[in-house]
Design a protein around this motif. Structure first.
Motif, mmCIF file in Angstrom:
data_model
loop_
_atom_site.group_PDB
_atom_site.id
_atom_site.type_symbol
_atom_site.label_atom_id
_atom_site.label_comp_id
_atom_site.label_asym_id
_atom_site.label_seq_id
_atom_site.Cartn_x
_atom_site.Cartn_y
_atom_site.Cartn_z
ATOM 1 N N ILE A 35 -153.626 7.002 32.752
ATOM 2 C CA ILE A 35 -152.685 8.009 32.252
ATOM 3 C C ILE A 35 -151.676 8.378 33.340
ATOM 4 O O ILE A 35 -150.470 8.476 33.105
ATOM 5 N N GLU A 36 -152.167 8.567 34.576
ATOM 6 C CA GLU A 36 -151.296 8.909 35.704
ATOM 7 C C GLU A 36 -150.295 7.794 35.974
ATOM 8 O O GLU A 36 -149.117 8.055 36.282
ATOM 9 N N ALA A 37 -150.750 6.527 35.866
ATOM 10 C CA ALA A 37 -149.848 5.392 36.062
ATOM 11 C C ALA A 37 -148.760 5.366 34.995
ATOM 12 O O ALA A 37 -147.586 5.077 35.282
ATOM 13 N N MET A 38 -149.128 5.691 33.752
ATOM 14 C CA MET A 38 -148.140 5.735 32.670
ATOM 15 C C MET A 38 -147.110 6.836 32.928
ATOM 16 O O MET A 38 -145.904 6.642 32.731
ATOM 17 N N GLU A 39 -147.576 7.994 33.372
ATOM 18 C CA GLU A 39 -146.657 9.092 33.674
ATOM 19 C C GLU A 39 -145.678 8.703 34.771
ATOM 20 O O GLU A 39 -144.477 9.000 34.692
ATOM 21 N N ASP A 40 -146.173 8.024 35.790
ATOM 22 C CA ASP A 40 -145.320 7.573 36.883
ATOM 23 C C ASP A 40 -144.273 6.585 36.362
ATOM 24 O O ASP A 40 -143.101 6.634 36.751
ATOM 25 N N ALA A 41 -144.699 5.667 35.488
ATOM 26 C CA ALA A 41 -143.773 4.683 34.926
ATOM 27 C C ALA A 41 -142.695 5.358 34.078
ATOM 28 O O ALA A 41 -141.506 5.010 34.145
ATOM 29 N N ILE A 42 -143.100 6.357 33.282
ATOM 30 C CA ILE A 42 -142.138 7.071 32.435
ATOM 31 C C ILE A 42 -141.159 7.856 33.304
ATOM 32 O O ILE A 42 -139.956 7.925 33.014
ATOM 33 N N GLN A 43 -141.651 8.460 34.400
ATOM 34 C CA GLN A 43 -140.773 9.183 35.316
ATOM 35 C C GLN A 43 -139.716 8.262 35.897
ATOM 36 O O GLN A 43 -138.530 8.612 35.966
ATOM 37 N N ARG A 44 -140.109 7.070 36.297
ATOM 38 C CA ARG A 44 -139.147 6.132 36.880
ATOM 39 C C ARG A 44 -138.113 5.700 35.847
ATOM 40 O O ARG A 44 -136.918 5.580 36.152
ATOM 41 N N ALA A 45 -138.578 5.462 34.623
ATOM 42 C CA ALA A 45 -137.640 5.078 33.570
ATOM 43 C C ALA A 45 -136.667 6.217 33.272
ATOM 44 O O ALA A 45 -135.468 5.994 33.041
ATOM 45 N N ALA A 46 -137.148 7.452 33.273
ATOM 46 C CA ALA A 46 -136.294 8.606 33.011
ATOM 47 C C ALA A 46 -135.267 8.791 34.121
ATOM 48 O O ALA A 46 -134.102 9.141 33.856
ATOM 49 N N ARG A 47 -135.642 8.560 35.343
ATOM 50 C CA ARG A 47 -134.686 8.668 36.453
ATOM 51 C C ARG A 47 -133.613 7.599 36.339
ATOM 52 O O ARG A 47 -132.448 7.829 36.689
ATOM 53 N N ALA A 48 -134.028 6.403 35.870
ATOM 54 C CA ALA A 48 -133.037 5.353 35.658
ATOM 55 C C ALA A 48 -132.061 5.746 34.551
ATOM 56 O O ALA A 48 -130.878 5.390 34.581
ATOM 57 N N ARG A 49 -132.542 6.516 33.572
ATOM 58 C CA ARG A 49 -131.698 6.933 32.443
ATOM 59 C C ARG A 49 -130.829 8.125 32.808
ATOM 60 O O ARG A 49 -129.633 8.169 32.499
ATOM 61 N N TYR A 50 -131.377 9.149 33.479
ATOM 62 C CA TYR A 50 -130.656 10.384 33.755
ATOM 63 C C TYR A 50 -130.098 10.464 35.173
ATOM 64 O O TYR A 50 -129.384 11.409 35.486
ATOM 65 N N GLY A 51 -130.483 9.522 36.024
ATOM 66 C CA GLY A 51 -129.993 9.543 37.400
ATOM 67 C C GLY A 51 -131.123 9.694 38.403
ATOM 68 O O GLY A 51 -131.974 10.579 38.250
ATOM 69 N N GLN A 52 -131.110 8.839 39.427
ATOM 70 C CA GLN A 52 -132.189 8.846 40.428
ATOM 71 C C GLN A 52 -132.188 10.124 41.258
ATOM 72 O O GLN A 52 -133.177 10.463 41.888
ATOM 73 N N GLU A 53 -131.037 10.819 41.268
ATOM 74 C CA GLU A 53 -130.928 12.017 42.115
ATOM 75 C C GLU A 53 -131.735 13.186 41.562
ATOM 76 O O GLU A 53 -132.042 14.138 42.285
ATOM 77 N N ASN A 54 -132.065 13.135 40.272
ATOM 78 C CA ASN A 54 -132.781 14.240 39.638
ATOM 79 C C ASN A 54 -134.281 14.195 39.958
ATOM 80 O O ASN A 54 -134.863 13.119 40.100
ATOM 81 N N ASP A 55 -134.859 15.392 40.055
ATOM 82 C CA ASP A 55 -136.305 15.509 40.237
ATOM 83 C C ASP A 55 -136.934 15.647 38.852
ATOM 84 O O ASP A 55 -137.076 16.751 38.315
ATOM 85 N N ILE A 56 -137.277 14.483 38.269
ATOM 86 C CA ILE A 56 -137.753 14.450 36.891
ATOM 87 C C ILE A 56 -139.266 14.271 36.872
ATOM 88 O O ILE A 56 -139.818 13.453 37.615
ATOM 89 N N ARG A 57 -139.924 15.021 36.022
ATOM 90 C CA ARG A 57 -141.378 14.944 35.882
ATOM 91 C C ARG A 57 -141.714 14.553 34.440
ATOM 92 O O ARG A 57 -140.964 14.853 33.499
#
Length: 554
Positions: A35-57
């Motif tokens: 589950i933690e690995a999936m959350e990490d993967a989703i966070q990385r995908a979200a940063r790619a979508r909204y910008g790497q500069e954002n602190d996305i969880r």
């Protein structure tokens, strides 16, 4: 269409949880890690979508499968330095009425659609996390199993090394840990000892062995219930893998014969071990606390006439009849080598003729030394040797009554002998001092503990002439005992080309004495360091050249 979206979302949530459950079961790791690995993967995908500069969880509910995304912003007062991670107080209070400077507020984000590239990246992240967790699980599982015998299936053979499938991990039997001339084919079942488990970047490395003496011990424990129950103990074991082995056994129950129990009915127990070890012959020997008795047993089937133990040198001299010499040594020195390993001592094999010749030679050498150094006649010199005196130090420092008690001697002769022995030692010391000074050995070395002038001469000949020269040595380099050549060697045995002894090995210094000498030689280093610190400003360490240059430029 309005009702289709929730159904699709529900299916997606169910699919995520099903994947997590499936991976956790397959890899035998905790579901929470997946589950933690999936959350990490989703966070990385979200940063790619909204910008790497954002602190996305991202947070994936492990029960319902609900996925939440949000951006974290810090509330600051005044100018904003990072618009991606900070927000002013006025803007923060629009999102959260009671926001204050220094708080972190949550800005919810809409769900994202995974494109092909984002999905591939997420997949790689999950695989890597799961792989790391799997490696850690393997290490934790096997790290405490060192010393166990495990059964696996040969997976492949690479450059002579055998890779074994252990079910949940892979192990390797290196070439030097295999029984010589043993062939392994893919698919064969093989038993081996877990020798070592190492944590490495590419995963835990599990090293197995079939040649280690402990492998044989564990096999006996499996075949002999008395060993497993602790009634019989294997006190020592030695192996020449694929050829011959020896074990020393003891029974803690007087009614049980340890050798007979290990052999079994008609040899059934020992034969099971022999078959597993590819026909390796095993000598089962009764262990004894008496070293001499154990050595005699260890050299079976040879007959031993006499055992002489040198505890200081850690050597054992064994005298055998002339016709037992080859049997005691064994083929290519195998028997005496295994006996040495079993007893943890260097064993020298001599025939009775050799022993007699050695005693006669030592008798003559010591008699001549006493004649020369004490200026006595041959009869008196031989009398001293016959009474057990071997050196001038023994004559000089033994109790006078011990010399006077020798038949034919009295107190006056004893006093005279001790006086002459003392003078002889002084002459030796003076000659050694002169030689030492000629070699250029500093007088400072003579003030160190435990060092005699003769030792200093030996150091000088080895180019150790100053305190720094001596201080640079390790204790082993100074006092380690030489590996003595056995008196009997097989004709085709390889000759040693290097001497592993320390510079002062011949003087019999202990490790404690060696440490004292080295530390005394290094004492001036610490004194110089303390003086440098005392002379520096405020007792600080002296400045480096770079620091001094920087200070002067300012």
């Amino acid at each position: 269409m309005a009702t289709a979206a929730p159904a699709a979302a529900t299916a997606n949530r169910a699919e995520l949880l099903a994947i997590a459950d499936s991976v956790a079961r397959e890899k035998l790791i905790d579901r929470g890690i997946v589950i933690e690995a999936m959350e990490d993967a989703i966070q990385r995908a979200a940063r790619a979508r909204y910008g790497q500069e954002n602190d996305i969880r991202a947070k994936l509910d492990p029960q319902s499968g609900d996925l939440r995304l949000w951006r974290v912003l810090e509330v600051v007062d005044g100018d904003i330095e990072d618009y991606y991670k900070q927000i002013d107080l006025k803007g923060a209070q629009k999102l959260k009425g009671d926001a204050a400077v220094g708080d972190f507020i949550v800005d919810p984000l809409p769900p994202i659609e995974f494109g092909r590239i984002a999905a591939q990246a997420a997949k790689q992240v999950i695989f890597q996390k799961v792989r790391d967790a799997e490696r850690e699980r393997q290490y934790e599982e096997f790290k405490d199993r060192v010393g166990e015998v495990i059964t696996g299936v040969v997976k492949r053979v690479e450059f002579g090394h055998v890779v074994v499938d252990l079910g949940r991990a892979e192990g390797v039997i290196r070439r030097d840990a295999q029984i010589p001339r043993e062939m392994h084919r893919v698919g064969d079942r093989v038993r081996s000892l877990i020798l070592r488990v190492a944590r490495e970047t590419r995963g835990p490395q599990i090293f197995l062995s079939r040649a280690h003496p402990d492998f044989m011990k564990k096999l006996f424990a499996q075949e002999v219930p008395e060993i497993y129950d602790g009634i019989i103990e294997i006190k020592a074991a030695a192996r020449d893998p694929g050829s011959r082995a020896k074990i020393g056994v003891i029974s803690y129950d007087s009614s049980i014969d340890p050798v007979g129990a290990c052999v079994g009915m008609k040899g059934s127990r020992v034969q099971a071990v022999v078959q597993e070890m590819q026909g390796e012959k095993i000598d089962i020997i009764p262990w004894s606390e008496d070293t001499a008795t154990f050595v005699v047993n260890a050299l079976q089937p040879a007959t031993v006439a006499r055992v002489v133990i040198d505890e200081e040198e850690g050597r054992i001299e064994v005298v055998v009849p002339d016709d037992q010499l080859s049997l005691a040594i064994g083929r290519r020195g195998q028997n005496v080598r295994l006996a040495s390993q079993l007893t943890s001592s260097q064993i020298d094999i001599l025939t009775e003729a050799d022993a007699s010749e050695k005693r006669q030679r030592e008798f003559v050498e010591r008699s001549e030394m006493f004649q020369t150094e004490l200026d006595v006649d041959e009869t008196l010199a031989q009398l001293l040797v016959a009474e057990g005196f071997t050196s001038l130090e023994e004559v000089a420092y033994v109790e006078a009554d011990e010399i006077a008690s020798i038949e034919g001697l009295d107190d006056d002769i004893a006093a005279e002998l001790q006086s002459r022995a003392g003078e002889a030692l002084e002459r030796r010391e003076a000659a050694a001092r002169e030689e030492r000074q000629g070699l250029g050995v500093e007088d400072a070395l003579a003030d160190l503990p435990h060092l005699t002038e003769q030792m200093l001469v030996t150091l000088g000949k080895a180019n150790i002439r100053t305190l720094d020269d001596l201080a640079d040595l390790a204790t082993d380099e100074l006092i380690q005992k030489k590996r003595p050549e056995p008196r009997r060697r097989a004709e085709n045995a390889p000759q040693r080309t290097e001497d592993k002894g320390g510079i002062l090995a011949e003087y019999g210094l202990s490790e404690e004495q060696g440490n004292e000498i080295i530390m005394a030689a290094r004492a001036h280093w610490f004194e110089d360091e303390a003086e440098d610190q005392a002379q520096s400003p405020s007792g600080d360490a002296p400045q480096t050249e770079e620091a001094a240059d920087a200070e002067s430029s300012q």
